[in-house]
Design a protein around this motif. Structure first.
Motif, PDB file in Angstrom:
ATOM      1  N   ARG A 297       0.919  25.590 -21.059  1.00 32.82           N
ATOM      2  CA  ARG A 297       1.564  26.234 -19.910  1.00 32.82           C
ATOM      3  C   ARG A 297       2.135  27.593 -20.323  1.00 32.82           C
ATOM      4  O   ARG A 297       1.978  28.589 -19.602  1.00 32.82           O
ATOM      5  N   ASP A 298       2.778  27.632 -21.471  1.00 34.91           N
ATOM      6  CA  ASP A 298       3.318  28.902 -21.972  1.00 34.91           C
ATOM      7  C   ASP A 298       2.200  29.896 -22.269  1.00 34.91           C
ATOM      8  O   ASP A 298       2.321  31.101 -22.000  1.00 34.91           O
TER       9      ASP A 298
ATOM     10  N   GLN B 100      -1.337  35.511 -18.219  1.00 29.69           N
ATOM     11  CA  GLN B 100      -1.064  36.174 -16.937  1.00 29.69           C
ATOM     12  C   GLN B 100      -0.496  37.568 -17.177  1.00 29.69           C
ATOM     13  O   GLN B 100      -0.813  38.509 -16.455  1.00 29.69           O
TER      14      GLN B 100
ATOM     15  N   GLY C 205       0.886  31.435 -19.194  1.00 32.17           N
ATOM     16  CA  GLY C 205       1.827  32.469 -18.771  1.00 32.17           C
ATOM     17  C   GLY C 205       1.630  33.764 -19.539  1.00 32.17           C
ATOM     18  O   GLY C 205       1.688  34.860 -18.970  1.00 32.17           O
TER      19      GLY C 205
ATOM     20  N   ARG D 116      -0.165  26.684 -12.190  1.00 28.42           N
ATOM     21  CA  ARG D 116      -0.057  26.844 -13.644  1.00 28.42           C
ATOM     22  C   ARG D 116      -0.133  25.491 -14.334  1.00 28.42           C
ATOM     23  O   ARG D 116      -0.685  25.376 -15.433  1.00 28.42           O
TER      24      ARG D 116
END
Length: 407
Positions: free
Chosen positions: A201-202, A208, A205, A230
């Motif tokens: 998930r990180d 992104q 990010g 996400r």
């Protein structure tokens, strides 16, 4: 006359998974072979009073795995999960979903695994394999082939494909081992899933904010566009990261051990420069070893009349593709390893809409490894007896924990 399957079933149902015979590490359990001889359907006890159908025949497996009344959704009643279901089980992405959601998410990552894209990766995979063999030849002997070669090859490849830093390989390999070990407690598996999910998930990010030329960046774009959350992108990442290195790593090590134990087959592969033979050897080793040895799990969502039995909605089904790949009605002398055999019909990658997404990548990696390792190290041999090799009897994916070799 049909029979129905009760939730508790008969007391005589054999336990599943079954144990392999001592001294026969490459063969399915003898009891599984016997169940195949008895007929297409049998009841098995999967623990805690749960009974499921076992489908052992090759053609029967293919038929039911492609039947829309058979679900891969782990939330369906009767799904015969090999481990206790927890809040984190959904972290493995679309593999435990049905269409249309399964198809929607799978389509988002299909392109990177297309034949032409994978073919374009071959020179880079060859470079990785040659580099690791250079390190083997320059290093001490004996060496554990698992840690020095079998794990790094697919880990480096999947990291580059996904855009995951290889420097983090110890972290994701350690957590992957916890996830796929059948003896892991629910709390331990939950914690490992959570760590992997947080990590991906990180990373999504980060993609992104600063996208690159990799699959996670493509998923991050879909998150920005609103077509994925996400959390969903992280789940897909967890699935591809685990599957992308665990299965191929085990095939490299176990396939090498099988060839070392069959020196005539190893010689035929090592001494040939025919790409067709290399491809044939890969398919035969996939068939012969079938490392997904806990069976593919499904649940019936409607009543199914099959082989004189009634599979009721809510009944669990297990497809042990290792014994499907040893079906004598499909493969002559199925217990013989023959690298010249046409084994392309095997079901090592499953069958139907849930057939392994990464099979083209796995095949290519194995072709590069099997055509390079034994040619560059022709004197490769075991540095321990087979009896002393630690096999992964406790894992959802079969293989070896260590493979000491020398030359």
């Amino acid at each position: 006359m049909t029979e129905t399957l009760g939730i508790h079933g008969p007391e005589t149902a054999p336990a599943f998974p079954m144990k392999r015979a001592s001294g026969c590490p490459f063969d399915p359990p003898p009891e599984l072979t016997e169940q195949q001889r008895r007929g297409p359907l049998t009841r098995v006890d999967i623990g805690e009073g749960r009974i499921a159908w076992l489908i052992t025949g090759y053609e029967d497996q293919r038929k039911l795995l492609s039947d829309p009344r058979v679900s891969a959704d782990f939330t369906k009643p009767g799904y015969p999960s090999p481990v206790k279901r927890t809040s984190q089980t959904s972290s493995v992405g679309f593999i435990l979903m049905d269409d249309p959601e399964h198809a929607r998410q799978r389509r988002m990552v299909t392109a990177p695994f297309a034949v032409k894209r994978i073919a374009a990766m071959r020179p880079r995979v060859q470079e990785i394999v040659d580099g690791l063999i250079d390190e083997l030849l320059a290093g001490p002997r004996p060496v554990d082939l698992v840690q020095a070669f079998a794990l790094p090859v697919p880990s480096l490849v999947i990291c580059e494909l996904l855009g995951v830093p290889y420097a983090d390989h110890d972290f994701f390999q350690a957590n992957s081992k916890v996830v796929i070990n059948r003896e892991t407690s629910a709390d331990e598996r939950d914690a490992a899933f959570a760590r992997l999910g947080d990590y991906l998930r990180d990373l999504v990010g980060e993609k992104q904010r600063a996208p690159g030329d990799d699959l996670l960046s493509e998923l991050a774009e879909r998150v920005d566009a609103g077509s994925l959350t996400r959390e969903e992108a992280a789940g897909i990442g967890v699935l591809l990261l685990i599957a992308g290195h665990e299965t191929t790593a085990n095939m490299i090590a176990l396939g090498t051990l099988a060839l070392l134990e069959h020196p005539d087959q190893l010689a035929a592969l090592r001494d040939s420069d025919d790409p067709a033979l290399v491809s044939s050897a890969v398919e035969e080793l996939l068939r012969y070893l079938s490392i997904v040895h806990s069976g593919r799990r499904r649940a019936a969502v409607e009543d199914i009349e099959f082989a004189g039995q009634t599979i009721r909605a809510g009944d669990g089904l297990i497809f042990p593709t290792d014994i499907g790949n040893r079906d004598p009605s499909v493969f002559s002398e199925p217990d013989t390893l023959d690298v010249t055999r046409d084994a392309r019909r095997h079901v090592a990658f499953g069958f139907g809409v849930h057939q392994c997404l990464g099979q083209t990548l796995a095949r290519m990696e194995l072709q590069v490894v099997y055509s390079t390792l034994y040619r560059r190290i022709p004197a490769l041999r075991l540095a321990a007896s087979v009896e002393d090799i630690p096999f992964k009897h406790d894992g959802a994916v079969y293989g070896v924990y260590e493979l000491p070799v020398t030359w």
